[in-house]
Design a protein around this motif. Structure first.
Motif, PDB file in Angstrom:
ATOM      1  N   GLY A 113       0.916  -1.237   0.123  1.00 43.15           N
ATOM      2  CA  GLY A 113       0.005   0.008   0.045  1.00 43.15           C
ATOM      3  C   GLY A 113       0.868   1.267   0.133  1.00 43.15           C
ATOM      4  O   GLY A 113       1.934   1.112   0.381  1.00 43.15           O
ATOM      5  N   TYR A 114       0.172   2.265  -0.473  1.00 42.14           N
ATOM      6  CA  TYR A 114       1.113   3.563  -0.697  1.00 42.14           C
ATOM      7  C   TYR A 114       0.663   4.729   0.034  1.00 42.14           C
ATOM      8  O   TYR A 114      -0.730   4.975   0.247  1.00 42.14           O
ATOM      9  CB  TYR A 114       1.528   3.657  -2.189  1.00 42.14           C
ATOM     10  N   LYS A 115       1.275   5.703  -0.092  1.00 40.04           N
ATOM     11  CA  LYS A 115       0.941   7.074   0.458  1.00 40.04           C
ATOM     12  C   LYS A 115      -0.417   7.678  -0.054  1.00 40.04           C
ATOM     13  O   LYS A 115      -0.938   8.378   0.654  1.00 40.04           O
ATOM     14  CB  LYS A 115       1.960   8.096   0.643  1.00 40.04           C
ATOM     15  N   ASN A 116      -0.427   7.408  -1.312  1.00 38.21           N
ATOM     16  CA  ASN A 116      -1.687   7.808  -2.069  1.00 38.21           C
ATOM     17  C   ASN A 116      -2.838   7.038  -1.866  1.00 38.21           C
ATOM     18  O   ASN A 116      -4.030   7.502  -2.476  1.00 38.21           O
ATOM     19  CB  ASN A 116      -1.356   7.903  -3.638  1.00 38.21           C
ATOM     20  N   PRO A 136      -4.329  -1.223   9.647  1.00 34.08           N
ATOM     21  CA  PRO A 136      -3.672  -1.529  10.728  1.00 34.08           C
ATOM     22  C   PRO A 136      -2.259  -2.055  10.364  1.00 34.08           C
ATOM     23  O   PRO A 136      -1.309  -1.726  10.978  1.00 34.08           O
ATOM     24  CB  PRO A 136      -4.412  -2.656  11.397  1.00 34.08           C
ATOM     25  N   TRP A 137      -2.284  -2.691   9.311  1.00 33.65           N
ATOM     26  CA  TRP A 137      -0.648  -3.390   8.939  1.00 33.65           C
ATOM     27  C   TRP A 137       0.036  -2.084   8.498  1.00 33.65           C
ATOM     28  O   TRP A 137       1.282  -2.040   8.614  1.00 33.65           O
ATOM     29  CB  TRP A 137      -0.848  -4.157   7.812  1.00 33.65           C
ATOM     30  N   TYR A 138      -0.372  -0.944   7.738  1.00 33.22           N
ATOM     31  CA  TYR A 138       0.253   0.047   7.359  1.00 33.22           C
ATOM     32  C   TYR A 138       0.739   0.932   8.527  1.00 33.22           C
ATOM     33  O   TYR A 138       1.745   1.238   8.826  1.00 33.22           O
ATOM     34  CB  TYR A 138      -0.721   0.827   6.553  1.00 33.22           C
ATOM     35  N   GLN A 139      -0.242   1.145   9.596  1.00 41.56           N
ATOM     36  CA  GLN A 139       0.063   1.923  10.525  1.00 41.56           C
ATOM     37  C   GLN A 139       1.266   0.952  11.587  1.00 41.56           C
ATOM     38  O   GLN A 139       2.271   1.745  12.164  1.00 41.56           O
ATOM     39  CB  GLN A 139      -1.155   2.247  11.580  1.00 41.56           C
ATOM     40  N   ALA A 140       1.202  -0.086  11.641  1.00 40.49           N
ATOM     41  CA  ALA A 140       2.047  -1.095  12.392  1.00 40.49           C
ATOM     42  C   ALA A 140       3.429  -0.948  11.815  1.00 40.49           C
ATOM     43  O   ALA A 140       4.667  -0.644  12.515  1.00 40.49           O
ATOM     44  CB  ALA A 140       1.740  -2.541  12.305  1.00 40.49           C
ATOM     45  N   ALA A 141       3.711  -0.845  10.576  1.00 44.09           N
ATOM     46  CA  ALA A 141       4.806  -0.660   9.659  1.00 44.09           C
ATOM     47  C   ALA A 141       5.313   0.684   9.895  1.00 44.09           C
ATOM     48  O   ALA A 141       6.610   0.945  10.331  1.00 44.09           O
ATOM     49  CB  ALA A 141       4.578  -1.005   8.225  1.00 44.09           C
ATOM     50  N   ILE A 142       4.614   1.691   9.793  1.00 41.45           N
ATOM     51  CA  ILE A 142       5.163   3.243  10.058  1.00 41.45           C
ATOM     52  C   ILE A 142       5.557   3.271  11.489  1.00 41.45           C
ATOM     53  O   ILE A 142       6.637   3.726  11.840  1.00 41.45           O
ATOM     54  CB  ILE A 142       3.724   3.934   9.975  1.00 41.45           C
ATOM     55  N   LYS A 143       4.990   2.681  12.458  1.00 41.35           N
ATOM     56  CA  LYS A 143       5.240   2.811  13.881  1.00 41.35           C
ATOM     57  C   LYS A 143       6.697   2.025  14.403  1.00 41.35           C
ATOM     58  O   LYS A 143       7.521   2.468  14.933  1.00 41.35           O
ATOM     59  CB  LYS A 143       4.232   2.029  14.779  1.00 41.35           C
TER      60      LYS A 143
END
Length: 532
Positions: A113-116, A136-143
């Protein structure tokens, strides 16, 4: 009359033997019970720990390959820069995802998934308004950036299978986060392993929780996503990497061992019913005590019968005669006929030893004790007091000064460049220098002063009834004498000294520390000097 006395002694001996046997059985039973119980519990803990580690290693290995794949994908340039590329590049990325999904049956989905807000995934059409960034999977990676996320478990909507998402951020050509790549894999395989009992304990099973106690994997589906502390009605902290705890669930006592999986941060908990551990241990203890008790009673009976028949009367007589010798009431010429066996020979020898050598042996023992006392307080090389004895003298002088308001000082000195003497002339020459300084110092000091070898080339002098200036003058005199003395080694030997005066506000340890600091300061000033 004699026969009556012998029967009485025999009965008394048998009675004493039985009492002693009972006491031994009780004491030994307590010791044996403790040993067997703790040994059994230790073995049980080891078995549970081994199973827990096996599950830990399996899960760690299971997710290592997933994490390695995520790491590999996160370095792919096309995946990193997909938002800036065309549809052909997107197709290449999806083909790569598909090939990896086929290669590993544990992988369910690979997607990025991407920022856009866009999403690249096979066999799935995102619903209208779908935004990858809020997942959630995107936010977990960012964290977790720049590391791989700990994992986000969820239940698949289609087939209700439990999956976990492992993700990592993507860095584009501008060295900025462009999105997240993730892999969803099955944890049902892990769940089946965790609930399967292995080894000697049939009640054992394992489950996985988050560090905060939330249950992730458990064969009881009703426990999922609940906190273990709420289920067992007792707080559980997983603040250590490994540990154990016990609890009661449905009136059954259980023992649990846990370990942390570093890769994903989960906690693996292995549980066994305590009763399954304790019952075999208690049975083992009971059987052991019965066997030991039976053997002890047989031995006591046989021993008392044998001793009463052969040795009791001679031993009682021997005791009387030895006591008479020790008390000085022994009459020479009085003869007792001991039995013609080993006890008779030993009894005769003991009488002779007690009569002829008791006094000499006592004197010899006194001399040995004096020598031992001297050895325990004296340094063997310098013949000065050793550190232990000096500590004792310092403590006595400190108490005396504190009580009567007296004064005293201490001098701590050591030999300058002593290592160089050892390296140049050898350790034997170094030992000679130590001995010569000990002898010279003893001659220079007052008769009331106490000197000891503190350690290595370091000496300590206790100077009663002398203030700091007096002790410093004495130390300077000692420095001068040693500097001008002709040692057996062909070089000038000097010392550095630190001086400290008694202060009732300071402990002995602080006095010694202060003197040592002064000695160090003297070394810093160029050696062959006194600081006080």
């Amino acid at each position: 009359m004699n026969n009556s006395n012998k029967m009485t002694i025999r009965k008394e001996l048998f009675k004493s033997s039985i009492v002693l046997s009972c006491a031994i059985i009780i004491i030994f039973s307590i010791l044996l019970s403790s040993i067997l119980y703790y040994s059994g519990m230790s073995n049980a803990n080891a078995v549970i720990r081994q199973k827990n580690q096996a599950v830990n290693f399996f899960i760690d290995g299971y997710f290592t390959k997933i994490c390695n794949t995520v790491q590999f994908l996160a370095t792919n340039k096309k995946i990193q820069n997909a938002p800036f590329l065309g549809s052909d590049a997107h197709q290449d990325i999806l083909k790569l995802y598909k090939s990896l999904e086929k290669a590993d049956p544990d992988i369910h989905y690979i997607y990025s998934g991407y920022k856009n807000g866009s999403l690249l995934i096979n066999n799935y059409i995102p619903p209208e308004g779908f935004n990858s960034v809020v997942r959630p999977w995107y936010q977990a990676a960012i964290k977790a950036a720049p590391n791989i996320s700990d994992g986000v478990p969820y239940q698949d909507i289609k087939d209700k299978e439990w999956l976990v998402s492992i993700s990592k951020v993507l860095i584009d050509v501008e060295n900025k986060i462009s999105g997240v790549v993730a892999i969803d894999c099955s944890i049902d395989k892990i769940a089946n392993l965790l609930k399967k009992p292995e080894g000697k304990y049939k009640s054992s099973y394992s489950f996985a929780v988050k560090p905060d106690g939330e249950i992730l994997i458990h064969h009881e589906k009703s426990f999922l996503k609940k906190n273990i502390s709420d289920i067992i009605n007792s707080p559980v902290n997983f603040d250590k990497k490994i540990g154990k705890f016990s609890y009661k669930l449905n009136n059954v006592d259980k023992l649990a061992y846990y370990s942390r999986i570093d890769k994903i941060g989960w906690i693996v908990v292995t549980v066994v019913e305590k009763g399954e551990i304790v019952k075999p241990i208690i049975l083992h203890i009971f059987i052991s005590i019965l066997i030991i008790g039976f053997i002890a009673v047989l031995i006591a009976w046989g021993l008392s019968a044998s001793l009463s028949k052969r040795f009791i009367v001679p031993l009682i007589e021997l005791k009387k005669r030895v006591n008479a010798i020790i008390a000085g009431a022994y009459k020479r010429g009085s003869v007792y006929k001991y039995p013609n066996n080993e006890i008779g020979t030993i009894a005769t020898d003991i009488e002779q030893l007690a009569e002829n050598e008791l006094y000499d042996r006592n004197m010899e023992l006194q001399n040995i004790n004096k020598k031992l006392e001297l050895l325990s307080t004296t340094d063997q090389l310098t013949k000065l007091l050793n550190r232990h004895k000096m500590n004792s003298e310092l403590e006595k002088e400190w108490k005396r000064a504190a009580r009567y308001g007296n004064k005293f000082s201490i001098i701590m000195f050591d030999i300058d460049w002593f290592k160089k003497i050892n390296d140049t002339y050898g350790h034997q020459a170094g030992d000679s220098v130590l001995s010569e300084i000990a002898g010279l110092t003893t001659k220079i000091l007052r008769s009331t002063d106490v000197i000891g070898r503190w350690g290595g080339e370091e000496f300590l002098v206790l100077c009663p009834e002398i203030d700091l200036n007096g002790a410093k003058a004495l130390a300077i005199k000692l420095c001068s004498a040693i500097e001008n003395y002709r040692f057996t080694v062909s070089t000038t030997v000097t010392i550095s000294a630190g001086v400290c005066e008694f202060d009732e506000q300071e402990s002995i340890e602080n006095m010694i520390k202060n003197a040592d600091e002064k000695l160090y300061e003297a070394k810093q000033q160029g050696r062959n000097t006194v600081v006080g």
